[in-house]
Structure formats: C-alpha cells, structure tokens
Design a protein around this motif. Sequence first.
Motif, PDB file in Angstrom:
ATOM      1  N   ALA A 113       0.833  -1.208   0.000  1.00 31.04           N
ATOM      2  CA  ALA A 113       0.000   0.000   0.000  1.00 31.04           C
ATOM      3  C   ALA A 113       0.868   1.259   0.000  1.00 31.04           C
ATOM      4  O   ALA A 113       0.571   2.242  -0.694  1.00 31.04           O
ATOM      5  CB  ALA A 113      -0.934  -0.008   1.213  1.00 31.04           C
ATOM      6  N   ARG A 114       1.935   1.246   0.773  1.00 29.54           N
ATOM      7  CA  ARG A 114       2.834   2.402   0.815  1.00 29.54           C
ATOM      8  C   ARG A 114       3.520   2.625  -0.531  1.00 29.54           C
ATOM      9  O   ARG A 114       3.656   3.765  -0.986  1.00 29.54           O
ATOM     10  CB  ARG A 114       3.875   2.211   1.919  1.00 29.54           C
ATOM     11  N   VAL A 115       3.930   1.539  -1.169  1.00 32.92           N
ATOM     12  CA  VAL A 115       4.582   1.656  -2.474  1.00 32.92           C
ATOM     13  C   VAL A 115       3.602   2.202  -3.507  1.00 32.92           C
ATOM     14  O   VAL A 115       3.939   3.109  -4.292  1.00 32.92           O
ATOM     15  CB  VAL A 115       5.149   0.286  -2.920  1.00 32.92           C
ATOM     16  N   LEU A 116       2.388   1.671  -3.535  1.00 34.25           N
ATOM     17  CA  LEU A 116       1.387   2.124  -4.497  1.00 34.25           C
ATOM     18  C   LEU A 116       1.077   3.607  -4.320  1.00 34.25           C
ATOM     19  O   LEU A 116       0.964   4.353  -5.307  1.00 34.25           O
ATOM     20  CB  LEU A 116       0.107   1.301  -4.346  1.00 34.25           C
ATOM     21  N   ARG A 117       0.915   4.027  -3.076  1.00 31.37           N
ATOM     22  CA  ARG A 117       0.613   5.439  -2.811  1.00 31.37           C
ATOM     23  C   ARG A 117       1.769   6.336  -3.273  1.00 31.37           C
ATOM     24  O   ARG A 117       1.552   7.405  -3.845  1.00 31.37           O
ATOM     25  CB  ARG A 117       0.329   5.654  -1.337  1.00 31.37           C
ATOM     26  N   ARG A 118       2.987   5.880  -3.027  1.00 24.47           N
ATOM     27  CA  ARG A 118       4.144   6.703  -3.372  1.00 24.47           C
ATOM     28  C   ARG A 118       4.322   6.820  -4.884  1.00 24.47           C
ATOM     29  O   ARG A 118       4.515   7.918  -5.417  1.00 24.47           O
ATOM     30  CB  ARG A 118       5.405   6.121  -2.741  1.00 24.47           C
ATOM     31  N   SER A 130       2.178   6.419  -7.225  1.00 26.10           N
ATOM     32  CA  SER A 130       1.028   7.014  -7.914  1.00 26.10           C
ATOM     33  C   SER A 130       0.772   8.450  -7.486  1.00 26.10           C
ATOM     34  O   SER A 130      -0.181   9.075  -7.975  1.00 26.10           O
ATOM     35  CB  SER A 130      -0.229   6.178  -7.647  1.00 26.10           C
ATOM     36  N   GLY A 131       1.582   8.959  -6.577  1.00 29.70           N
ATOM     37  CA  GLY A 131       1.347  10.309  -6.090  1.00 29.70           C
ATOM     38  C   GLY A 131       0.052  10.429  -5.311  1.00 29.70           C
ATOM     39  O   GLY A 131      -0.576  11.488  -5.279  1.00 29.70           O
ATOM     40  N   ARG A 173      -8.065   1.067  -4.772  1.00 25.37           N
ATOM     41  CA  ARG A 173      -8.578   2.212  -5.522  1.00 25.37           C
ATOM     42  C   ARG A 173      -7.480   2.740  -6.432  1.00 25.37           C
ATOM     43  O   ARG A 173      -6.364   3.015  -5.984  1.00 25.37           O
ATOM     44  CB  ARG A 173      -9.056   3.307  -4.583  1.00 25.37           C
ATOM     45  N   CYS A 174      -7.795   2.869  -7.721  1.00 26.86           N
ATOM     46  CA  CYS A 174      -6.874   3.399  -8.715  1.00 26.86           C
ATOM     47  C   CYS A 174      -7.609   4.496  -9.477  1.00 26.86           C
ATOM     48  O   CYS A 174      -8.403   4.195 -10.380  1.00 26.86           O
ATOM     49  CB  CYS A 174      -6.398   2.318  -9.672  1.00 26.86           C
ATOM     50  N   GLY A 175      -7.381   5.736  -9.084  1.00 29.12           N
ATOM     51  CA  GLY A 175      -8.129   6.825  -9.682  1.00 29.12           C
ATOM     52  C   GLY A 175      -9.607   6.679  -9.354  1.00 29.12           C
ATOM     53  O   GLY A 175      -9.989   6.544  -8.198  1.00 29.12           O
TER      54      GLY A 175
END
Length: 238
Positions: A23-28, A30-31, A194-196
Amino acid sequence: MSTRLRITLAQLGWLNAALYLLARVLRRVSGGRWALHRYLFVAQYISDQPLTPLRGADINIMSPGAGEALPEDYPRPARVVQGRYTQGARTLTAWRQGRLAGFIWLIQNGYQEDEVRAHYRLASPRAGWDFDVWVRPEERLGWVFRRLWEAARQHLRQRGIHWSCSRISAFNAASLRAHAQIGMVRLGHALFLRCGSWQWMLGSVRPYLHVSRSDACYPRLIFDTSTLQEPPCPNFRK
C-alpha cells in the motif's frame, strides 16, 4: 531485516505487513492516486455492566451536536464530519485539560464509509456501528480510550444495542490492540484497491467481489449479529 520491518511483522503478521508495504509503495509511485486498504469487520458485546473501574477523573466526555464548532486541530476534514452528521451519526469526545484528547463516532442501522466506496448495513435492530476511534498519540497509554468506550457503552446500552460492529484497518496495530482489549468477534474481512476512479473489492462478505468506477456504485455489506453468543461476563483487560 531492519528493526522497523521486524516490528511491523510482529505487530501485523506476514500477510498484513506485506499488504501494508505494498500500500505504501502504491501510494508513493502514484502520487496518492492509488490506495490499498484491508479491513477487518468485528463486533463487540455491549454489556450492561461497566467494563473497567473508571479512572482518569480529569477526562471529560462531551457529545457535541452538528452545529458546534470543531477544534482547530481536529484531525478530520469538516466536510467528512458534516457528512457523518447527515447520515445520522453522533460523536463522543474526550477532553483533558481543555484539549481534545480523543473521540469515537456512533451510528445505528448503517454507515456509508468515507475512506472507500462501501455501505455497511446491520440486520439486527439490537446492533449499532462504531467507527473512527481516535486518541491523541501522547494519550494512548492513558485512560482516554477506556473512558470513551465506557461512555459509548452507556450510550448504546440505553438504546437497546447489545452488539457494536466496526471495521478496523488491518494495518493499524494500535486499533487492533484496543479492540482486543474490549473483546471482539470477527465478522469478516475485505480488501479494497482504488486506482483513480476505479475501485475493486475482494472480501469474505457478500457480494465478495465488486468493481465500481463512480461514487454512485458501491458494494453493500450486511452484517448480522443475531446469531452471536453473548459472553457470560465483560472481558475488558486491565
């Protein structure tokens, strides 16, 4: 293995720790446009007896209305708070030395989640929903949580509520410990990505799998506490 990683593994377990890191990697990368959440759905029995001897006499419990001003450092956006009041929720706040020390939100019948797109419904009229329990970090080793939960217990019991359901982030070790203190029965779990504008849900509760692309489309998760066995006595750990 770093010390921080070992602590995370010890607190969350391998699965939740791996998802938390993902989750941390995805957030980082993807901004902030992508988010991964894993929730545990639990229920706590609401006894008619106090759960613990009350201490923390300098902690005052309040029940503000929708029109009352929030403290400047309230950790939730005003629009989120207003949305909760619109749903029929109410909050209990704990104050210590004139400063907000914590709060808990309560609602009956159902709750529209404000972190992901989902609606939770309760099948039994003797069930309620508690959510967003927050305690100021420097107060988390004290009596704020216990005072808040005791006030919530009284509020719910007066309204005929015997079980309070909630969702806990599987990535929040402090919340997991707090709910374990008051005893909890697991009702299920769900993973949200959630992606966009897109959202995917995979869970152990119907509808099990759900995909949506707009705020108007969301899964409805129903929880039934009518078959749960009431414990013989409160099990709040001192």
